[in-house]
Design a protein around this motif. Structure first.
Motif, short mmCIF file in Angstrom:
data_model
loop_
_atom_site.label_atom_id
_atom_site.label_comp_id
_atom_site.label_asym_id
_atom_site.label_seq_id
_atom_site.Cartn_x
_atom_site.Cartn_y
_atom_site.Cartn_z
N LEU A 1 0.83 -1.20 0.00
CA LEU A 1 0.00 0.00 0.00
C LEU A 1 0.86 1.25 0.00
N ALA A 2 1.96 1.21 0.73
CA ALA A 2 2.88 2.35 0.74
C ALA A 2 3.49 2.58 -0.63
N GLU A 3 3.85 1.50 -1.30
CA GLU A 3 4.44 1.62 -2.64
C GLU A 3 3.42 2.19 -3.63
N ALA A 4 2.17 1.79 -3.48
CA ALA A 4 1.14 2.25 -4.41
C ALA A 4 0.74 3.70 -4.19
N THR A 5 0.88 4.17 -2.96
CA THR A 5 0.35 5.50 -2.62
C THR A 5 1.40 6.53 -2.24
N GLY A 6 2.58 6.07 -1.89
CA GLY A 6 3.62 6.97 -1.41
C GLY A 6 3.47 7.37 0.04
N ALA A 7 2.52 6.76 0.75
CA ALA A 7 2.29 7.11 2.16
C ALA A 7 3.32 6.43 3.05
N PRO A 8 3.76 7.11 4.10
CA PRO A 8 4.70 6.49 5.04
C PRO A 8 4.00 5.51 5.97
N ILE A 9 4.71 4.46 6.36
CA ILE A 9 4.23 3.50 7.35
C ILE A 9 4.73 3.95 8.72
N LEU A 10 3.83 4.02 9.69
CA LEU A 10 4.17 4.47 11.04
C LEU A 10 3.86 3.35 12.03
N LEU A 11 4.81 3.10 12.94
CA LEU A 11 4.71 2.00 13.90
C LEU A 11 5.41 2.42 15.18
N HIS A 12 4.94 1.93 16.32
CA HIS A 12 5.67 2.22 17.56
C HIS A 12 7.01 1.49 17.56
N LEU A 13 8.02 2.17 18.07
CA LEU A 13 9.39 1.65 18.04
C LEU A 13 9.50 0.29 18.73
N ASP A 14 8.71 0.07 19.77
CA ASP A 14 8.84 -1.17 20.55
C ASP A 14 8.36 -2.41 19.80
N ASP A 15 7.74 -2.23 18.66
CA ASP A 15 7.31 -3.38 17.85
C ASP A 15 8.20 -3.62 16.64
N ARG A 16 9.36 -3.01 16.62
CA ARG A 16 10.22 -3.14 15.43
C ARG A 16 10.71 -4.57 15.24
N LEU A 17 10.92 -5.32 16.33
CA LEU A 17 11.37 -6.71 16.18
C LEU A 17 10.25 -7.59 15.61
N LEU A 18 9.04 -7.39 16.08
CA LEU A 18 7.90 -8.12 15.52
C LEU A 18 7.72 -7.79 14.05
N TRP A 19 7.89 -6.52 13.71
CA TRP A 19 7.76 -6.11 12.31
C TRP A 19 8.71 -6.92 11.42
N HIS B 1 9.72 -9.87 11.65
CA HIS B 1 9.26 -11.24 11.39
C HIS B 1 8.51 -11.31 10.06
N THR B 2 7.77 -10.25 9.74
CA THR B 2 6.94 -10.24 8.52
C THR B 2 7.65 -9.55 7.37
N HIS B 3 8.35 -8.45 7.67
CA HIS B 3 8.97 -7.65 6.60
C HIS B 3 10.46 -7.41 6.91
N PRO B 4 11.29 -8.44 6.80
CA PRO B 4 12.70 -8.26 7.14
C PRO B 4 13.45 -7.30 6.24
N GLU B 5 12.93 -7.06 5.03
CA GLU B 5 13.63 -6.22 4.07
C GLU B 5 13.05 -4.81 3.98
N HIS B 6 12.03 -4.52 4.75
CA HIS B 6 11.36 -3.21 4.64
C HIS B 6 11.11 -2.67 6.04
N SER B 7 11.62 -1.48 6.32
CA SER B 7 11.40 -0.85 7.62
C SER B 7 10.32 0.22 7.51
N PRO B 8 9.59 0.47 8.60
CA PRO B 8 8.65 1.60 8.59
C PRO B 8 9.38 2.91 8.32
N GLU B 9 8.64 3.86 7.78
CA GLU B 9 9.24 5.17 7.50
C GLU B 9 9.31 6.06 8.74
N GLY B 10 8.53 5.71 9.77
CA GLY B 10 8.55 6.52 10.98
C GLY B 10 8.11 5.70 12.18
N TYR B 11 8.58 6.12 13.35
CA TYR B 11 8.23 5.42 14.59
C TYR B 11 7.42 6.34 15.49
#
Length: 210
Positions: free
Chosen positions: A77-95, A97-107
């Motif tokens: 969805l981010a690639e299609a729209t250019g919108a940043p993905i935002l996630l709380h920093l404390d869930d970065r390890l869980l993230w 598990h699903t997306h090892p090659e892609h990090s959120p754009e903001g915490y």
């Protein structure tokens, strides 16, 4: 200026963690007006979510937590729209598990504000279901988006990795049930509820969880 509204989309897919796999239906929430919007929890189907957003400018993809069923469509969805993905920093390890090659754009952090279409949503850090679980409170809309922290009838599950029952109870008691009683609770799965409906059940949840 058009009126801000809340739109709801249900998507289906799988939730996987700790070697288990479950079929789930997720609530995807879109908050905005005719011109811009945010998506809360990009689950399972990026194309369906993008279609629901339409030609509006998507300003953010906000993740209430990083279980795969809430974030698996976020990069597409981010690639299609250019919108940043935002996630709380404390869930970065869980993230990862699903997306090892892609990090959120903001915490995200507790008490941070997200603005969309002239409406403010306040980030409330509510650990327990996961370390970085958050809720989004829109006071002008009388609504809190709770992800998997609070459902109609009880707290989110805490029987899997990265979760903790006493922590989720503290989060709900101190940060959600203190919101105005009429606040509508829009959840990550299932039906809506309200702070007024859930608050009287707190002691029962604590007893059941021990």
């Amino acid at each position: 200026m058009t009126e801000v509204r809340i739109e709801h989309l249900t998507t289906s897919g799988a939730f996987s963690l700790d070697g288990g796999l479950w079929d789930v239906e997720n609530n995807v929430w879109i908050v905005g007006d005719d011109h811009e919007a945010i998506v809360i929890d990009a689950a399972h189907d990026a194309d369906a979510i993008a279609a629901a957003v339409g030609d509006r400018r998507l300003t953010a993809i906000v993740c209430t937590h990083a279980h795969n069923d809430h974030i698996n469509a976020a990069p597409a969805l981010a690639e299609a729209t250019g919108a940043p993905i935002l996630l709380h920093l404390d869930d970065r390890l869980l993230w990862k598990h699903t997306h090892p090659e892609h990090s959120p754009e903001g915490y995200l952090s507790h008490d941070q504000r997200i603005d969309v279409a002239g409406t403010e949503l306040r980030v409330i850090h509510t650990p327990g279901h996961t370390p970085g679980s958050i809720c989004l409170y829109a006071s002008t809309l009388g609504t809190v988006f709770t992800g998997d922290t609070l459902f109609a009838g009880g707290p989110g599950a805490t029987g899997r990795s990265y979760s903790d029952f006493p922590t989720i109870i503290r989060s709900i008691r101190d940060r959600l049930l203190t919101l105005p009683p009429g606040t509508q609770v829009r959840t990550g799965h299932g039906s809506d509820t309200s702070v007024r409906a859930e608050a009287p059940q707190l002691d029962e949840w604590i007893t059941a969880g021990h």
